[in-house]
Motif scaffolding. Sequence first.
Motif, PDB file in Angstrom:
ATOM      1  N   ARG A   4       0.833  -1.206   0.000  1.00  0.00           N
ATOM      2  CA  ARG A   4       0.000   0.000   0.000  1.00  0.00           C
ATOM      3  C   ARG A   4       0.868   1.258   0.000  1.00  0.00           C
ATOM      4  NH1 ARG A   4      -2.594  -4.080   1.767  1.00  0.00           N
ATOM      5  NH2 ARG A   4      -4.843  -4.307   1.635  1.00  0.00           N
ATOM      6  N   ARG A   5       1.925   1.252   0.818  1.00  0.00           N
ATOM      7  CA  ARG A   5       2.834   2.395   0.865  1.00  0.00           C
ATOM      8  C   ARG A   5       3.493   2.616  -0.490  1.00  0.00           C
ATOM      9  NH1 ARG A   5       7.727   3.554   0.898  1.00  0.00           N
ATOM     10  NH2 ARG A   5       8.448   1.418   0.987  1.00  0.00           N
ATOM     11  N   GLU A   6       3.930   1.530  -1.106  1.00  0.00           N
ATOM     12  CA  GLU A   6       4.564   1.633  -2.416  1.00  0.00           C
ATOM     13  C   GLU A   6       3.588   2.133  -3.476  1.00  0.00           C
ATOM     14  OE1 GLU A   6       6.112  -2.281  -2.970  1.00  0.00           O
ATOM     15  OE2 GLU A   6       7.737  -1.978  -1.530  1.00  0.00           O
ATOM     16  N   ALA A   7       2.286   1.907  -3.259  1.00  0.00           N
ATOM     17  CA  ALA A   7       1.260   2.374  -4.197  1.00  0.00           C
ATOM     18  C   ALA A   7       0.893   3.837  -3.954  1.00  0.00           C
ATOM     19  CB  ALA A   7       0.016   1.502  -4.085  1.00  0.00           C
ATOM     20  N   GLY A   8       1.502   4.478  -2.942  1.00  0.00           N
ATOM     21  CA  GLY A   8       1.256   5.889  -2.700  1.00  0.00           C
ATOM     22  C   GLY A   8       0.362   6.198  -1.517  1.00  0.00           C
ATOM     23  N   VAL A   9      -0.060   5.164  -0.779  1.00  0.00           N
ATOM     24  CA  VAL A   9      -0.896   5.375   0.405  1.00  0.00           C
ATOM     25  C   VAL A   9       0.006   5.798   1.557  1.00  0.00           C
ATOM     26  CG1 VAL A   9      -2.405   4.246   2.084  1.00  0.00           C
ATOM     27  CG2 VAL A   9      -2.593   3.685  -0.349  1.00  0.00           C
ATOM     28  N   ARG A  10      -0.409   6.811   2.314  1.00  0.00           N
ATOM     29  CA  ARG A  10       0.338   7.224   3.503  1.00  0.00           C
ATOM     30  C   ARG A  10      -0.057   6.306   4.645  1.00  0.00           C
ATOM     31  NH1 ARG A  10       0.580  13.112   6.318  1.00  0.00           N
ATOM     32  NH2 ARG A  10       2.566  12.788   7.359  1.00  0.00           N
ATOM     33  N   VAL A  11       0.884   5.543   5.145  1.00  0.00           N
ATOM     34  CA  VAL A  11       0.629   4.497   6.136  1.00  0.00           C
ATOM     35  C   VAL A  11       1.134   4.957   7.493  1.00  0.00           C
ATOM     36  CG1 VAL A  11       1.204   2.137   6.799  1.00  0.00           C
ATOM     37  CG2 VAL A  11       0.815   2.687   4.394  1.00  0.00           C
ATOM     38  N   GLY A  12       0.338   4.739   8.534  1.00  0.00           N
ATOM     39  CA  GLY A  12       0.759   5.046   9.894  1.00  0.00           C
ATOM     40  C   GLY A  12       0.715   3.811  10.763  1.00  0.00           C
ATOM     41  N   LEU A  13       1.747   3.610  11.577  1.00  0.00           N
ATOM     42  CA  LEU A  13       1.813   2.482  12.492  1.00  0.00           C
ATOM     43  C   LEU A  13       1.538   2.976  13.906  1.00  0.00           C
ATOM     44  CD1 LEU A  13       5.071   0.818  11.125  1.00  0.00           C
ATOM     45  CD2 LEU A  13       2.704   0.254  10.566  1.00  0.00           C
ATOM     46  N   LEU A  14       0.617   2.332  14.592  1.00  0.00           N
ATOM     47  CA  LEU A  14       0.260   2.739  15.947  1.00  0.00           C
ATOM     48  C   LEU A  14       0.934   1.847  16.975  1.00  0.00           C
ATOM     49  CD1 LEU A  14      -3.593   3.215  15.550  1.00  0.00           C
ATOM     50  CD2 LEU A  14      -1.851   4.981  15.668  1.00  0.00           C
ATOM     51  N   PRO A  15       1.415   2.453  18.067  1.00  0.00           N
ATOM     52  CA  PRO A  15       1.925   1.634  19.165  1.00  0.00           C
ATOM     53  C   PRO A  15       0.770   0.825  19.772  1.00  0.00           C
ATOM     54  CG  PRO A  15       2.592   3.927  19.420  1.00  0.00           C
ATOM     55  CD  PRO A  15       1.581   3.876  18.305  1.00  0.00           C
ATOM     56  N   LEU A  16       1.050  -0.406  20.165  1.00  0.00           N
ATOM     57  CA  LEU A  16       0.042  -1.271  20.770  1.00  0.00           C
ATOM     58  C   LEU A  16      -0.519  -0.628  22.026  1.00  0.00           C
ATOM     59  CD1 LEU A  16      -1.348  -4.039  20.637  1.00  0.00           C
ATOM     60  CD2 LEU A  16       0.494  -4.919  22.078  1.00  0.00           C
ATOM     61  N   GLY A  17      -1.849  -0.584  22.132  1.00  0.00           N
ATOM     62  CA  GLY A  17      -2.510  -0.080  23.327  1.00  0.00           C
ATOM     63  C   GLY A  17      -2.794   1.406  23.344  1.00  0.00           C
ATOM     64  N   SER A  58      -2.152  11.162  15.291  1.00  0.00           N
ATOM     65  CA  SER A  58      -1.227  11.810  16.219  1.00  0.00           C
ATOM     66  C   SER A  58      -0.329  10.807  16.921  1.00  0.00           C
ATOM     67  CB  SER A  58      -1.987  12.666  17.230  1.00  0.00           C
ATOM     68  OG  SER A  58      -2.740  11.847  18.103  1.00  0.00           O
ATOM     69  N   ALA A  59      -0.762   9.552  17.040  1.00  0.00           N
ATOM     70  CA  ALA A  59       0.029   8.535  17.729  1.00  0.00           C
ATOM     71  C   ALA A  59       0.873   7.697  16.781  1.00  0.00           C
ATOM     72  CB  ALA A  59      -0.905   7.613  18.524  1.00  0.00           C
ATOM     73  N   ALA A  60       0.606   7.796  15.487  1.00  0.00           N
ATOM     74  CA  ALA A  60       1.265   6.918  14.516  1.00  0.00           C
ATOM     75  C   ALA A  60       2.660   7.395  14.152  1.00  0.00           C
ATOM     76  CB  ALA A  60       0.425   6.837  13.231  1.00  0.00           C
ATOM     77  N   THR A  61       3.492   6.436  13.810  1.00  0.00           N
ATOM     78  CA  THR A  61       4.788   6.725  13.198  1.00  0.00           C
ATOM     79  C   THR A  61       4.573   6.587  11.702  1.00  0.00           C
ATOM     80  OG1 THR A  61       5.959   5.786  15.075  1.00  0.00           O
ATOM     81  CG2 THR A  61       7.185   5.992  13.009  1.00  0.00           C
ATOM     82  N   LEU A  62       4.578   7.697  10.983  1.00  0.00           N
ATOM     83  CA  LEU A  62       4.272   7.683   9.559  1.00  0.00           C
ATOM     84  C   LEU A  62       5.484   7.267   8.760  1.00  0.00           C
ATOM     85  CD1 LEU A  62       2.097  10.884   9.271  1.00  0.00           C
ATOM     86  CD2 LEU A  62       1.334   8.512   9.362  1.00  0.00           C
ATOM     87  N   ARG A  63       5.226   6.455   7.749  1.00  0.00           N
ATOM     88  CA  ARG A  63       6.282   5.983   6.856  1.00  0.00           C
ATOM     89  C   ARG A  63       6.037   6.533   5.477  1.00  0.00           C
ATOM     90  NH1 ARG A  63       7.425  -0.123   7.300  1.00  0.00           N
ATOM     91  NH2 ARG A  63       9.058   0.639   5.951  1.00  0.00           N
ATOM     92  N   ASP A  64       6.939   7.356   4.994  1.00  0.00           N
ATOM     93  CA  ASP A  64       6.810   7.950   3.661  1.00  0.00           C
ATOM     94  C   ASP A  64       7.688   7.240   2.668  1.00  0.00           C
ATOM     95  OD1 ASP A  64       4.975   9.934   4.433  1.00  0.00           O
ATOM     96  OD2 ASP A  64       6.615  11.123   5.235  1.00  0.00           O
TER      97      ASP A  64
END
Length: 64
Positions: A4-17, A58-64
């Motif tokens: 999805r990221r490679e297709a141009g979607v901005r992906v965010g990873l959230l810390p558990l909890g 706001s909690a996600a670590t965004l990967r560009d």
Amino acid sequence: MERRREAGVRVGLLPLGVVGAQFHVNLTLWDGSSCWEARMTAHGEIDRLTRVFDLCASAATLRD
């Protein structure tokens, strides 16, 4: 996620909890004004989705 990221979607990873169970939803937010949720509840409103998205973003670590 990588596809999805490679297709141009901005992906965010959230810390558990970081997000409470009431906010465990599958959602998409376009341009800050339109939302879609895979499963709407009787009280599911776009305003709630915007709050959920903002919390996640706001909690996600965004990967560009």
